[in-house]
Design a protein around this motif. Structure first.
Motif, PDB file in Angstrom:
ATOM      1  N   LEU A 155       0.830  -1.211   0.000  1.00  0.00           N
ATOM      2  CA  LEU A 155       0.000   0.000   0.000  1.00  0.00           C
ATOM      3  C   LEU A 155       0.869   1.268   0.000  1.00  0.00           C
ATOM      4  O   LEU A 155       0.577   2.225  -0.730  1.00  0.00           O
ATOM      5  CB  LEU A 155      -0.925   0.008   1.218  1.00  0.00           C
ATOM      6  CG  LEU A 155      -2.115  -0.941   1.154  1.00  0.00           C
ATOM      7  CD1 LEU A 155      -2.833  -0.977   2.500  1.00  0.00           C
ATOM      8  CD2 LEU A 155      -3.068  -0.497   0.063  1.00  0.00           C
ATOM      9  N   ILE A 156       1.910   1.287   0.799  1.00  0.00           N
ATOM     10  CA  ILE A 156       2.793   2.463   0.865  1.00  0.00           C
ATOM     11  C   ILE A 156       3.473   2.704  -0.475  1.00  0.00           C
ATOM     12  O   ILE A 156       3.468   3.820  -1.006  1.00  0.00           O
ATOM     13  CB  ILE A 156       3.831   2.287   1.993  1.00  0.00           C
ATOM     14  CG1 ILE A 156       3.149   2.328   3.353  1.00  0.00           C
ATOM     15  CG2 ILE A 156       4.915   3.351   1.899  1.00  0.00           C
ATOM     16  CD1 ILE A 156       4.043   1.898   4.507  1.00  0.00           C
ATOM     17  N   MET A 157       4.056   1.647  -1.028  1.00  0.00           N
ATOM     18  CA  MET A 157       4.788   1.823  -2.297  1.00  0.00           C
ATOM     19  C   MET A 157       3.837   2.119  -3.448  1.00  0.00           C
ATOM     20  O   MET A 157       4.131   2.936  -4.323  1.00  0.00           O
ATOM     21  CB  MET A 157       5.643   0.598  -2.581  1.00  0.00           C
ATOM     22  CG  MET A 157       6.839   0.510  -1.655  1.00  0.00           C
ATOM     23  SD  MET A 157       7.950  -0.816  -2.067  1.00  0.00           S
ATOM     24  CE  MET A 157       8.506  -0.348  -3.681  1.00  0.00           C
ATOM     25  N   GLY A 158       2.679   1.474  -3.472  1.00  0.00           N
ATOM     26  CA  GLY A 158       1.705   1.750  -4.527  1.00  0.00           C
ATOM     27  C   GLY A 158       1.207   3.175  -4.464  1.00  0.00           C
ATOM     28  O   GLY A 158       1.082   3.860  -5.491  1.00  0.00           O
ATOM     29  N   GLY A 159       0.918   3.642  -3.261  1.00  0.00           N
ATOM     30  CA  GLY A 159       0.470   5.031  -3.104  1.00  0.00           C
ATOM     31  C   GLY A 159       1.554   6.027  -3.478  1.00  0.00           C
ATOM     32  O   GLY A 159       1.278   7.048  -4.124  1.00  0.00           O
ATOM     33  N   GLY A 160       2.780   5.740  -3.086  1.00  0.00           N
ATOM     34  CA  GLY A 160       3.886   6.639  -3.433  1.00  0.00           C
ATOM     35  C   GLY A 160       4.122   6.700  -4.934  1.00  0.00           C
ATOM     36  O   GLY A 160       4.295   7.782  -5.513  1.00  0.00           O
TER      37      GLY A 160
END
Length: 108
Positions: free
Chosen positions: A49-54
């Motif tokens: 989720l963090i990497m996808g959002g970033g």
């Protein structure tokens, strides 16, 4: 002459493509390293989720920068219609000044 220019363009394109491949590999390895460092702390779901959002935020920022319209300079304001008498007086004063200058040149 034309063959030399075409050859130089082809060489530059090949070198640029080679460099772009290295940049792509560097980005992949950097993302993999980020994944490995985040997965130990947050777990696989939160890391995704963090990497996808970033990546989504960076991609949208790049698209916004690429697709925005260039700024068009504001045209200067139209000249305000002044009192016609002002322009007549200014023209008279200018003509009077020219006449005085010519008069002083002709008199001994």
């Amino acid at each position: 002459m034309l063959a030399l220019v075409a050859r130089q363009i082809a060489i530059r394109a090949a070198v640029a493509l080679f460099g772009l491949a290295f940049v792509g590999a560097g980005v992949v390895f950097a993302l993999r390293a980020l994944w490995l460092s985040l997965v130990l702390t947050y777990g696989p779901m939160a890391t995704a989720l963090i990497m996808g959002g970033g990546l989504l935020a960076v991609g949208m920022l790049v698209l916004w920068l690429a697709l925005r319209r260039p700024r068009v300079p504001v045209p200067p304001p139209a000249p305000v219609a002044a009192n016609p008498l002002n322009s007549v007086v200014a023209a008279f004063a200018q003509g009077y000044g020219v006449a005085q200058a010519m008069k002083s040149k002709h008199t001994p």
